[in-house]
Design a protein around this motif. Structure first.
Motif, PDB file in Angstrom:
ATOM      1  N   UNK B   4       5.022  -0.892   8.535  1.00 57.77           N
ATOM      2  CA  UNK B   4       5.539  -1.307   7.226  1.00 57.77           C
ATOM      3  C   UNK B   4       5.114  -2.767   7.001  1.00 57.77           C
ATOM      4  N   UNK B   5       4.320  -3.004   5.945  1.00 60.44           N
ATOM      5  CA  UNK B   5       3.740  -4.333   5.711  1.00 60.44           C
ATOM      6  C   UNK B   5       4.096  -4.864   4.329  1.00 60.44           C
ATOM      7  N   UNK B   6       5.382  -5.127   4.067  1.00 58.14           N
ATOM      8  CA  UNK B   6       5.753  -5.513   2.702  1.00 58.14           C
ATOM      9  C   UNK B   6       5.083  -6.809   2.226  1.00 58.14           C
ATOM     10  N   UNK B   7       4.953  -7.809   3.116  1.00 55.59           N
ATOM     11  CA  UNK B   7       4.409  -9.099   2.663  1.00 55.59           C
ATOM     12  C   UNK B   7       2.927  -9.009   2.374  1.00 55.59           C
ATOM     13  N   UNK B   8       2.160  -8.420   3.321  1.00 49.21           N
ATOM     14  CA  UNK B   8       0.719  -8.270   3.101  1.00 49.21           C
ATOM     15  C   UNK B   8       0.456  -7.373   1.896  1.00 49.21           C
ATOM     16  N   UNK B   9       1.230  -6.304   1.768  1.00 49.93           N
ATOM     17  CA  UNK B   9       1.007  -5.386   0.655  1.00 49.93           C
ATOM     18  C   UNK B   9       1.311  -6.065  -0.678  1.00 49.93           C
ATOM     19  N   UNK B  10       2.375  -6.867  -0.710  1.00 53.28           N
ATOM     20  CA  UNK B  10       2.701  -7.601  -1.938  1.00 53.28           C
ATOM     21  C   UNK B  10       1.592  -8.611  -2.252  1.00 53.28           C
ATOM     22  N   UNK B  11       1.130  -9.317  -1.209  1.00 56.50           N
ATOM     23  CA  UNK B  11       0.038 -10.285  -1.395  1.00 56.50           C
ATOM     24  C   UNK B  11      -1.213  -9.584  -1.937  1.00 56.50           C
ATOM     25  N   UNK B  12      -1.559  -8.440  -1.327  1.00 54.93           N
ATOM     26  CA  UNK B  12      -2.711  -7.673  -1.812  1.00 54.93           C
ATOM     27  C   UNK B  12      -2.513  -7.255  -3.255  1.00 54.93           C
ATOM     28  N   UNK B  13      -1.291  -6.837  -3.584  1.00 52.59           N
ATOM     29  CA  UNK B  13      -0.986  -6.436  -4.949  1.00 52.59           C
ATOM     30  C   UNK B  13      -1.177  -7.584  -5.940  1.00 52.59           C
ATOM     31  N   UNK B  14      -0.759  -8.790  -5.548  1.00 49.60           N
ATOM     32  CA  UNK B  14      -0.936  -9.929  -6.471  1.00 49.60           C
ATOM     33  C   UNK B  14      -2.418 -10.246  -6.656  1.00 49.60           C
ATOM     34  N   UNK B  15      -3.228 -10.068  -5.594  1.00 48.05           N
ATOM     35  CA  UNK B  15      -4.680 -10.281  -5.742  1.00 48.05           C
ATOM     36  C   UNK B  15      -5.278  -9.239  -6.692  1.00 48.05           C
ATOM     37  N   UNK B  16      -4.828  -8.002  -6.557  1.00 45.80           N
ATOM     38  CA  UNK B  16      -5.280  -6.943  -7.477  1.00 45.80           C
ATOM     39  C   UNK B  16      -4.919  -7.361  -8.904  1.00 45.80           C
ATOM     40  N   UNK B  17      -3.674  -7.819  -9.090  1.00 48.72           N
ATOM     41  CA  UNK B  17      -3.239  -8.269 -10.414  1.00 48.72           C
ATOM     42  C   UNK B  17      -4.086  -9.420 -10.937  1.00 48.72           C
ATOM     43  N   UNK B  18      -4.393 -10.354 -10.046  1.00 47.61           N
ATOM     44  CA  UNK B  18      -5.228 -11.498 -10.433  1.00 47.61           C
ATOM     45  C   UNK B  18      -6.604 -11.025 -10.937  1.00 47.61           C
ATOM     46  N   UNK B  19      -7.182 -10.049 -10.226  1.00 49.35           N
ATOM     47  CA  UNK B  19      -8.486  -9.517 -10.623  1.00 49.35           C
ATOM     48  C   UNK B  19      -8.377  -8.771 -11.962  1.00 49.35           C
TER      49      UNK B  19
END
Lengths: 147, 142
Positions: B4-19
């Motif tokens: 379970x990787x909530x922090x990395x997954x959230x970080x990845x999600x924000x990068x997706x959003x940024x793109x």
């Protein structure tokens, strides 16, 4: 040229986000869907992060009159909740649940040098080609007097 | 099991959003990956084709960039068979074409626009994906 370089750079950021998030990993994606088994809720946090940034960011962007390298923002205009939307999405979900790859998760996986993503990509492209001709055949059947 | 990787997954999600936001800011486009891939199937003669190809190329090299930045290559595990990848991939291709989008186009861009079509599409594919995994792992498999 500026358009191509910026699109490339944005693609790198998108792909990096997918990889860090775990969306390119079918094991993780399938465990997200496996609520009754080895459930891994991580991907809910991917959606949360992406939606938070996008929902706010889009509104800040749309204050502008036009995109930096274009003449107008191009947004979908369709609003019908039709059979194609619902049936297509249902079929996509079945395929996603079988393979563990959605298109956005698959493309960065192509750069990992493994065979499985390449095989899946060819199957997705084949499905897209078949769907394209099926759609135009259906459209012809629907409006025979149009030509 | 996967961690379970909530922090990395959230970080990845924000990068997706940024793109996603950047593609709107710079190009005025929705970042739907299936739509961008589908656009590459048309004739490679336009500006439209070129930015799509560049975007996809950037996504494909992203593991190499991430590897260079962090020193480790992303590891993925494929827990299904080749037939499942082939049949599943084919259905993904059919489905996103008729449904006009996938996780990125409907799930991120569409939901952020509060599009009713995207809400219906996202709800539908999430439910059928869960039902499919339930069927393969708990009814027919295991």
């Amino acid at each position: 040229m500026t358009k191509i370089i910026s699109a490339f750079a944005i693609g790198v950021v998108f792909g990096t986000g997918i990889l860090i998030a775990g969306m390119a990993d079918p094991a993780k994606v399938l465990n997200f869907f496996d609520i009754a088994g080895t459930w891994d809720p991580s991907l809910a946090f991917v959606m949360g992060g992406a939606l938070l940034v996008t929902a706010i960011g889009y509104r800040l962007v749309w204050v502008q009159k036009a995109p930096l390298l274009g003449t107008a923002f191009q947004l979908p205009t369709a609003s019908d909740l039709d059979t194609r939307l619902i049936g297509g999405s249902a079929v996509f979900g079945i395929g996603w649940g079988l393979s563990g790859f959605c298109p956005g998760g698959l493309v960065p996986a192509l750069g990992l040098g493994m065979v499985e993503p390449l095989v899946t990509a060819s199957a997705i492209l084949a499905g897209m080609v078949v769907a394209k001709s099926a759609k135009s055949a259906l459209d012809r059947g629907r409006a025979p007097a149009a030509t | 099991m996967t961690d379970f990787t909530p922090f990395l997954s959230f970080l990845g999600g924000t990068l997706i959003g940024l793109a996603v936001v950047s593609l709107m800011l710079v190009h005025g486009r929705i970042a739907g990956i299936s739509g961008i891939l589908g656009g590459l199937l048309s004739k490679p003669n336009s500006d439209e084709w070129a930015w799509r190809a560049a975007f996809v190329a950037g996504m494909i090299v992203s593991p190499i960039v991430l590897h260079a930045a962090t020193g480790s290559l992303t590891k993925i595990t494929i827990p299904v068979s080749y037939p499942a990848l082939l049949v599943g991939g084919f259905l993904v291709g059919i489905g996103v074409s008729f449904g006009s989008g996938c996780t990125s186009g409907h799930g991120v861009c569409g939901l952020s626009r509060f599009s009713a079509r995207s809400m219906v599409a996202t709800g539908t594919f999430m439910i059928t994906a869960m039902a499919t995994v339930f069927a393969t792992r708990h009814i027919f498999g295991g």
